[in-house]
Scaffold this active site. Structure first.
Site, mmCIF file in Angstrom:
data_model
loop_
_atom_site.group_PDB
_atom_site.id
_atom_site.type_symbol
_atom_site.label_atom_id
_atom_site.label_comp_id
_atom_site.label_asym_id
_atom_site.label_seq_id
_atom_site.Cartn_x
_atom_site.Cartn_y
_atom_site.Cartn_z
ATOM 1 N N ASN A 186 0.500 -1.231 0.270
ATOM 2 C CA ASN A 186 -0.285 0.241 0.356
ATOM 3 C C ASN A 186 0.927 1.776 0.191
ATOM 4 O O ASN A 186 1.246 1.667 1.047
ATOM 5 C CB ASN A 186 -0.955 -0.043 1.086
ATOM 6 C CG ASN A 186 -1.721 1.236 1.477
ATOM 7 O OD1 ASN A 186 -1.761 2.344 0.843
ATOM 8 N ND2 ASN A 186 -2.101 1.497 2.965
ATOM 9 N N TRP A 187 0.925 1.883 -1.296
ATOM 10 C CA TRP A 187 1.735 2.732 -1.152
ATOM 11 C C TRP A 187 1.182 4.613 -0.874
ATOM 12 O O TRP A 187 2.055 4.958 -0.801
ATOM 13 C CB TRP A 187 1.938 3.125 -2.649
ATOM 14 C CG TRP A 187 3.162 2.162 -3.432
ATOM 15 C CD1 TRP A 187 3.955 1.130 -2.746
ATOM 16 C CD2 TRP A 187 3.280 1.915 -4.353
ATOM 17 N NE1 TRP A 187 4.835 0.567 -3.262
ATOM 18 C CE2 TRP A 187 4.070 0.790 -4.938
ATOM 19 C CE3 TRP A 187 3.237 3.361 -6.230
ATOM 20 C CZ2 TRP A 187 4.644 -0.033 -5.812
ATOM 21 C CZ3 TRP A 187 3.579 2.009 -6.665
ATOM 22 C CH2 TRP A 187 4.292 1.011 -7.106
ATOM 23 N N LYS A 188 0.354 4.021 -0.403
ATOM 24 C CA LYS A 188 -0.386 5.460 0.166
ATOM 25 C C LYS A 188 -0.756 6.396 -0.896
ATOM 26 O O LYS A 188 -0.320 6.461 -1.812
ATOM 27 C CB LYS A 188 0.233 5.581 1.460
ATOM 28 C CG LYS A 188 -0.156 4.909 2.581
ATOM 29 C CD LYS A 188 0.005 4.561 4.090
ATOM 30 C CE LYS A 188 0.067 3.373 5.029
ATOM 31 N NZ LYS A 188 -0.162 3.697 6.206
ATOM 32 N N HIS B 79 -9.304 1.432 5.023
ATOM 33 C CA HIS B 79 -8.287 1.891 5.316
ATOM 34 C C HIS B 79 -7.826 2.773 6.335
ATOM 35 O O HIS B 79 -9.199 4.016 6.448
ATOM 36 C CB HIS B 79 -6.753 2.317 4.306
ATOM 37 C CG HIS B 79 -5.793 2.023 4.789
ATOM 38 N ND1 HIS B 79 -5.549 2.947 6.154
ATOM 39 C CD2 HIS B 79 -4.877 1.375 5.454
ATOM 40 C CE1 HIS B 79 -3.856 2.487 6.705
ATOM 41 N NE2 HIS B 79 -3.803 1.999 5.416
ATOM 42 N N GLU C 20 -7.185 4.925 7.314
ATOM 43 C CA GLU C 20 -6.491 6.465 7.588
ATOM 44 C C GLU C 20 -8.056 6.748 6.885
ATOM 45 O O GLU C 20 -8.334 8.267 6.516
ATOM 46 C CB GLU C 20 -5.392 6.128 6.343
ATOM 47 C CG GLU C 20 -3.981 6.710 7.558
ATOM 48 C CD GLU C 20 -2.793 5.686 6.871
ATOM 49 O OE1 GLU C 20 -3.067 5.810 5.014
ATOM 50 O OE2 GLU C 20 -1.994 5.376 7.411
ATOM 51 N N GLU D 141 -5.715 -4.950 10.564
ATOM 52 C CA GLU D 141 -4.645 -4.094 10.664
ATOM 53 C C GLU D 141 -4.843 -2.911 12.073
ATOM 54 O O GLU D 141 -5.434 -1.740 12.563
ATOM 55 C CB GLU D 141 -4.308 -2.390 9.976
ATOM 56 C CG GLU D 141 -4.189 -3.443 8.337
ATOM 57 C CD GLU D 141 -3.698 -2.322 7.798
ATOM 58 O OE1 GLU D 141 -2.097 -2.508 6.995
ATOM 59 O OE2 GLU D 141 -4.605 -1.160 6.998
ATOM 60 N N GLY E 269 2.729 2.724 10.511
ATOM 61 C CA GLY E 269 3.099 3.334 10.319
ATOM 62 C C GLY E 269 3.832 3.860 11.737
ATOM 63 O O GLY E 269 4.720 5.000 11.912
ATOM 64 N N SER F 200 3.449 -1.718 10.340
ATOM 65 C CA SER F 200 4.627 -1.963 10.781
ATOM 66 C C SER F 200 4.738 -3.262 9.932
ATOM 67 O O SER F 200 6.042 -4.053 11.067
ATOM 68 C CB SER F 200 4.744 -1.680 12.243
ATOM 69 O OG SER F 200 4.497 -0.083 12.193
ATOM 70 N N GLY G 126 2.697 -1.085 4.024
ATOM 71 C CA GLY G 126 2.705 0.406 3.952
ATOM 72 C C GLY G 126 4.457 0.110 3.716
ATOM 73 O O GLY G 126 5.144 0.411 2.897
ATOM 74 N N GLY G 127 5.151 1.449 4.312
ATOM 75 C CA GLY G 127 6.324 1.698 4.752
ATOM 76 C C GLY G 127 7.640 1.321 3.851
ATOM 77 O O GLY G 127 7.681 1.111 3.044
#
Ligand code: PGA
Length: 257
Positions: A10-12, A95, A97, A167, A173, A213, A234-235
């Protein structure tokens, strides 16, 4: 039959079109995709270029959101048929966010899940408790509500092909991961909730990822848990090397299953 591990990046709101293309070339050139499913979730403008770049490979493309109407006067929104046309096979829905910053609710998540399925997109439905909810001992209650609501009115055959991503919001993150045991406990609980909604066979089939994470260092121990069928990353999905390392961990787990 063992469920196939699904690793989604997930590149956001990261990566321009050229950056997305460069990443994709590097990924294709360096990863072994055998036995696992790999999905990239670029921002909207990079969906089509990434879909072009992965064409002919096993890598699939997901959008990070959609709107539930097919078309209309909804400025700024993108529909399921448009995502299909742009080369998507998956779509991330709900998600945390989006729930936190964009007003997504259990009800809108349900509408989006139905829209995705109606157009042949596989939803990756995100659920997970906030820190205060975990501390109040409400984790199971929260994810149960989120799962029940996301699949309300969805038939078993369609639901069983979906992906659920557990999640915990406090792990996203933050560098703070759920322990493999805690993540396993929640994923197993989610499978039970899903089984109650549908059937034991549907529960056996549905894939449930862990996200929050995930790194090359902790991926193997998380993915080795019996009810963790992949990761939403993500990251660590933003650099090809770390994403490939997580794919490698999934491949080893899959072989051992
Ligand atoms: P993270 O993000 O891996 O950076 O914690 C996960 C996600 O938001 O899906």
């Amino acid at each position: 039959m063992a469920r196939t591990q699904i690793i989604a990046g997930n590149w956001k709101m990261f990566k321009t079109i050229p950056e997305a293309q460069a990443f994709t070339q590097e990924l294709i050139g360096s990863a072994d995709f055998s036995g696992v499913e790999v999905v990239l979730c670029p921002p909207f403008p990079a969906l089509w270029p990434v879909a072009q770049a992965v064409s002919g490979t096993p890598v699939r493309v997901a959008a990070q959101n959609l709107f539930w109407e097919d078309q209309g006067a909804y400025t700024g929104e993108v529909s399921a048929p448009m995502l299909r046309e742009a080369g998507c096979r998956y779509v991330v829905i709900g998600h945390s966010e989006r729930r936190q910053y964009f007003g997504e609710t259990d009800e809108t998540v349900n509408r989006k899940v139905k829209a995705a399925l109606r157009h042949g997109l596989t939803p990756i439905v995100c659920v997970g408790e906030r820190l205060a909810e975990r501390e109040a001992g409400e984790t199971f209650k929260v994810v149960e509500r989120q799962v029940n609501s996301a699949f309300e009115g969805v038939e078993e055959a369609a639901a069983a092909g979906a992906v659920i991503a557990y999640e915990p919001v406090w792990a996203i993150g933050t560098g703070r991961t759920a322990s493999p045991e805690d993540a396993q406990a929640v994923n197993s609980f989610i499978r039970g909730v899903f089984g109650g909604l549908y059937s034991p066979a549907a529960a056996e089939r549905v894939r449930i990822q862990y996200g929050g994470s995930v790194t090359p260092e902790n991926a193997a121990s998380l993915l080795a848990q019996p009810d963790i069928d992949g990761a939403l990353v993500g990251g660590a999905s933003l650099k090809a090397a770390s994403f490939v390392a997580i794919i490698d961990a999934a491949r080893r787990v899959q072989t051992a299953r």
